[in-house]
Design an enzyme around this catalytic site. Structure first.
Site, PDB file in Angstrom:
ATOM      1  N   GLU A 147     -25.999 -13.802 -25.671  1.00  0.00           N
ATOM      2  CA  GLU A 147     -26.954 -14.703 -25.012  1.00  0.00           C
ATOM      3  C   GLU A 147     -26.914 -14.586 -23.493  1.00  0.00           C
ATOM      4  OE1 GLU A 147     -26.469 -18.511 -26.909  1.00  0.00           O
ATOM      5  OE2 GLU A 147     -26.684 -17.605 -28.884  1.00  0.00           O
ATOM      6  N   HIS A 149     -29.095 -25.835 -43.014  1.00  0.00           N
ATOM      7  CA  HIS A 149     -28.394 -25.284 -41.853  1.00  0.00           C
ATOM      8  C   HIS A 149     -26.900 -25.256 -42.137  1.00  0.00           C
ATOM      9  CE1 HIS A 149     -26.892 -25.699 -37.495  1.00  0.00           C
ATOM     10  NE2 HIS A 149     -27.300 -24.473 -37.651  1.00  0.00           N
ATOM     11  N   HIS A 150     -26.304 -24.112 -41.901  1.00  0.00           N
ATOM     12  CA  HIS A 150     -24.862 -23.945 -42.078  1.00  0.00           C
ATOM     13  C   HIS A 150     -24.261 -23.559 -40.742  1.00  0.00           C
ATOM     14  CE1 HIS A 150     -25.500 -22.713 -46.622  1.00  0.00           C
ATOM     15  NE2 HIS A 150     -25.836 -23.964 -46.371  1.00  0.00           N
ATOM     16  N   GLU A 151     -23.728 -24.517 -40.021  1.00  0.00           N
ATOM     17  CA  GLU A 151     -23.042 -24.201 -38.760  1.00  0.00           C
ATOM     18  C   GLU A 151     -21.553 -24.044 -39.062  1.00  0.00           C
ATOM     19  OE1 GLU A 151     -23.905 -23.556 -35.361  1.00  0.00           O
ATOM     20  OE2 GLU A 151     -21.804 -22.988 -35.657  1.00  0.00           O
ATOM     21  N   HIS A 189     -27.997 -17.384 -36.684  1.00  0.00           N
ATOM     22  CA  HIS A 189     -27.829 -17.587 -35.241  1.00  0.00           C
ATOM     23  C   HIS A 189     -26.426 -17.145 -34.854  1.00  0.00           C
ATOM     24  CE1 HIS A 189     -31.424 -19.996 -33.779  1.00  0.00           C
ATOM     25  NE2 HIS A 189     -31.732 -19.467 -34.943  1.00  0.00           N
ATOM     26  N   GLU A 190     -26.255 -16.806 -33.573  1.00  0.00           N
ATOM     27  CA  GLU A 190     -25.014 -16.175 -33.112  1.00  0.00           C
ATOM     28  C   GLU A 190     -24.644 -15.055 -34.092  1.00  0.00           C
ATOM     29  OE1 GLU A 190     -26.012 -19.733 -31.859  1.00  0.00           O
ATOM     30  OE2 GLU A 190     -24.770 -19.864 -33.646  1.00  0.00           O
ATOM     31  N   GLU A 239     -31.074 -14.951 -34.334  1.00  0.00           N
ATOM     32  CA  GLU A 239     -31.203 -15.275 -32.913  1.00  0.00           C
ATOM     33  C   GLU A 239     -30.768 -14.014 -32.148  1.00  0.00           C
ATOM     34  OE1 GLU A 239     -29.963 -19.173 -30.352  1.00  0.00           O
ATOM     35  OE2 GLU A 239     -28.369 -18.055 -31.342  1.00  0.00           O
ATOM     36  N   GLU A 293     -33.686 -22.510 -26.758  1.00  0.00           N
ATOM     37  CA  GLU A 293     -32.709 -23.586 -26.540  1.00  0.00           C
ATOM     38  C   GLU A 293     -32.242 -23.668 -25.087  1.00  0.00           C
ATOM     39  OE1 GLU A 293     -29.567 -22.731 -29.283  1.00  0.00           O
ATOM     40  OE2 GLU A 293     -28.894 -20.972 -28.205  1.00  0.00           O
TER      41      GLU A 293
HETATM   42  C1  NOJ Z   1     -26.885 -22.824 -31.535  1.00  0.00           C
HETATM   43  C2  NOJ Z   1     -28.146 -22.437 -32.224  1.00  0.00           C
HETATM   44  O1  NOJ Z   1     -28.785 -21.397 -31.560  1.00  0.00           O
HETATM   45  C3  NOJ Z   1     -29.019 -23.658 -32.329  1.00  0.00           C
HETATM   46  O2  NOJ Z   1     -30.279 -23.300 -32.850  1.00  0.00           O
HETATM   47  C4  NOJ Z   1     -28.311 -24.674 -33.179  1.00  0.00           C
HETATM   48  O3  NOJ Z   1     -29.089 -25.831 -33.249  1.00  0.00           O
HETATM   49  C5  NOJ Z   1     -26.959 -25.027 -32.579  1.00  0.00           C
HETATM   50  N1  NOJ Z   1     -26.214 -23.838 -32.325  1.00  0.00           N
HETATM   51  C6  NOJ Z   1     -26.138 -25.912 -33.496  1.00  0.00           C
HETATM   52  O4  NOJ Z   1     -25.772 -25.194 -34.627  1.00  0.00           O
HETATM   53 CA    CA Z   2     -27.501 -19.792 -29.952  1.00  0.00          CA
END
Ligand code: NOJ
Ligand code: CA
Length: 690
Positions: free
Chosen positions: A184, A387-389, A467-468, A486, A492
């Site tokens: 990023e 969503h899986h963070e 993402h990431e 992403e 963001e």
């Molecule tokens: C970074 C991601 O790019 C974003 O889209 C997400 O909402 C946040 N992390 C939280 O997971």
């Molecule tokens: Ca991100």
């Protein structure tokens, strides 16, 4: 069978003692040549007096890549790089077409010639290293194969010794590798000989005007390649490390990813290159038409990114029953098929950044009634995007993969967005014996993890938007449920007070990251405002244009329903624009300055055009020769209004107008500072609504 070419025989004729006495810059003999199908691009492969192989690339006889070495450094054995001879040469030639289940183009042509060279050490080790080159009319790719052999059953690769020695000076667009913020970073524009260590895609405009983009294709079970500048205009592969000493470790009998050198007259030509997809294996998931569904989505998201709502439970919790129902209603009323919900599950309450060990991917919070919301969404013809963070706790996620995707499928989710928020090199890996390791997002272990996720999701007919992520190397061809990622600086950053994306950012992305594949940029913030009243460096028309310029089969309308209610005119374009295309043309562009792209909707006759610029006002001409002859189109034009400027309140100035146009007409595309333009060409003059 070994077929010795005349040049090979010449090499073999060099007496061995001469090899050991050879000067450092020993004379190189050309041992193989190949040409692209149209003959314009040529490849020469040489062996120098010390038996070091190198390759060089020319176009129209002009050198683009000068002699560049090939080979491997190993952690536990001598490097494979010198004392080699050419033992075998095989040639092939292919010209085929294949179709994509979704994409920028329905049909892709794969037209290339191939030469596979087997190099063998003349020392006692006698190890073999094969290099396969493919030449397309718009680029060259090559990969190594290390066959299983008596003195090489396993390769612990310390570094790949692949060089890319540009034969001319040039200008490079690149972002740094191995830094904490992963992928990023904004793009730097520097002379080629001022690049540091770059991630790929790195795009270069050579002094001759020829454009070249370095990247890789089919990154599987290996670590991602970066580019370290050695000196002058010469670069060497710099593989991403892992937790162990080897940067990549494989049983012999494997091939590396393809190293790709896209070549075009101009920036637009680079975008039209299909090499990355062509170098990937065909679809392994069979007929996916019933379950992989391109489409737009809204989401319980922008308010969290801005800090007004929270992922964690509490008074600001965003993913509540009431909020999610409201977003479902909004999606249904807008003809948008999906709603992303973040912060719906247990695990976000503590400090989740860099620590997702409390995340449970099948346990909703008390104020998120998953069954009722899934049923409500279904009744409205909408699906939820889960969503899986992981917070970078990847082994913790790995242990839940099957249950997590089963849970997602049971709740009607067709797409899951994943996240790996932690600094580079800080991914947490815990082995079965309990030992802890720290991995890089683009190292071999994580490359394998991302694919494990895609495969686990495919089992339940779920698609993945990472993402990431690891960078895109075209694996969407093989696993078409890997719909987006992403992998760069998305919208963001515009929510946050510091570090907003500059106006040139998307004109950079179009000719760098987007050459790798789709990006989940999350466009469409028509309010043009982030947290604490901070403003986004864009006009409204540019937000619309991004839907055409930055391709992704799943695309967010990132702003809130309340904000969209304030901009019904421009929002109409977001409702209309498709996310799947049968054809794409880049009408013009310069890296980091501007780009105009036209795309034809899949399954229909309408065309869409998106143009974005940078901080300067500019006008370009677009010739509408992509339209069908003999029919008229109503062009629904969304352009920057009088005085529009990203630096003032006039960033909201937009003109929406209609014009009848035909094939061959010329339109002037005027862009305000920080501006853009979006056009829908409605075929036959009769607007149709999907
Ligand atoms: C970074 C991601 O790019 C974003 O889209 C997400 O909402 C946040 N992390 C939280 O997971
Ligand atoms: Ca991100």
């Amino acid at each position: 069978m070994t077929r010795l070419t005349a040049p090979t025989l010449r090499i073999l004729a060099i007496p061995l003692f001469a090899l050991s006495l050879a000067p450092i810059a020993a004379r190189a003999d050309v041992v193989a040549k190949a040409a692209s199908p149209d003959g314009r691009i040529t490849l020469t492969v040489s062996l120098d007096g010390e038996g070091r192989p190198s390759y060089a690339v020319q176009r129209d006889g002009q050198p683009l890549i000068a002699d560049s070495r090939l080979g491997f450094m190993l952690t536990d054995a001598p490097k494979i790089e010198r004392n080699l001879t050419l033992a075998d040469t095989k040639r092939d030639r292919r010209d085929t077409n294949w179709t994509q289940p979704w994409g920028e183009w329905s049909t892709i042509r794969d037209n290339h010639s191939e030469i596979r060279l087997a190099f063998r050490e003349k020392t006692d080790l006698q190890r073999e290293m094969d290099v396969t080159f493919r030449l397309f009319d718009d680029g060259v790719a090559f990969r190594y194969t290390l066959p299983d052999q008596p003195n090489l059953h396993h390769a612990n690769i310390a570094e790949e010794l692949t060089q890319f020695a540009f034969a001319q000076p040039g200008t490079a667009w690149w972002k740094p590798a191995f830094e904490w913020n992963r992928e990023e970073y904004l793009y730097d524009k520097t002379p080629l000989d001022a690049v540091g260590t770059a991630q790929t895609v790195m795009t270069v405009k050579l002094a001759s005007g020829t454009h070249v983009a370095l990247h890789e294709a089919a990154l599987v079970d290996y670590s991602a390649m970066n580019l370290a500048r050695v000196q002058g205009n010469m670069f060497r592969a710099a593989l991403t490390p892992g937790a162990g000493t080897a940067k990549a470790s494989r049983d012999a009998g494997f091939s590396t990813p393809w190293r790709t050198i896209a070549i075009a007259d101009d920036a637009a030509g680079l975008y039209m290159n299909h090499m990355i997809l062509n170098l990937n294996e065909p679809n392994k998931l069979g007929d996916v038409s019933g379950w992989i569904k391109p489409g737009k989505f809204v989401g319980v998201w922008w308010n969290m990114i801005k800090g007004e709502w929270s992922w964690a439970r509490g008074p600001k919790h965003g993913a509540t029953n009431a909020n999610v129902r409201r977003y479902i209603d909004f999606a249904a009323a807008s003809g948008i098929p999906a709603v992303l919900v973040e912060g719906w599950n247990v695990g976000w309450d503590g400090n989740w950044f860099g620590n997702g060990n409390a995340m449970n991917f099948s346990q909703p919070t008390e104020d998120f009634d998953a069954d009722a919301l899934a049923a409500y969404a279904r009744s409205k013809g909408v699906t939820l995007i889960g969503h899986h963070e992981t917070g970078g706790s990847v082994s913790h996620y790995d242990a839940q993969l099957d249950s997590a995707f089963k849970w997602a499928a049971d709740h009607g989710e067709q797409v899951v967005k994943t996240g790996y928020v932690t600094d580079a090199g800080q991914i947490e890996r815990v082995d079965a014996d309990g030992t802890h390791h720290r991995e890089w997002h683009e190292g071999q272990w994580m490359v394998n993890h991302y694919l494990r996720v895609v495969q686990a999701a495919a089992k339940y007919k779920v698609s993945i938007d990472s993402h990431e992520p690891v960078k895109d190397t075209g694996l969407r061809r093989t696993y078409p449920n890997w719909v987006s990622r992403e992998g760069g600086r998305g919208m963001e950053y515009n929510a946050w007070v510091g570090g907003k994306n500059p106006p040139e950012h998307e004109a950079n992305l179009a000719f760098t990251q987007m050459l790798g594949g789709p990006m989940d940029f999350t466009p469409g913030v028509l309010s043009l405002s982030g947290s604490e009243g901070s403003t986004i460096q864009s006009t409204i028309a540019k937000q619309l244009a991004l839907y055409v310029v930055l391709y992704s089969p799943v695309v967010m309308a990132a702003d809130t329903p309340e904000n969209y209610a304030k901009y019904p005119g421009p929002f109409q374009f977001i409702k209309d624009v498709p996310t799947d295309w049968s054809d794409t043309r880049v009408l013009n562009g310069e890296v980091g300055d501007y780009v105009t792209i036209a795309r034809k909707e899949k399954g229909g006759d309408d065309w869409y055009l998106g143009a974005v610029g940078d901080e300067e006002a500019r006008a370009s001409q677009a010739t509408l020769d992509f339209l069908d002859a003999g029919r008229s189109y109503v062009a629904e034009i969304y352009r920057d209004g009088p005085g529009a400027d990203y630096r003032t309140d006039a960033r909201h100035a937009i003109v929406i107008e209609k014009k009848t146009v035909r094939k061959g007409d010329r339109l002037t595309i005027a862009l305000a500072p920080g501006g853009g333009q979006a056009i829908r060409f409605v075929a036959g003059g009769k607007p149709r609504r999907r």
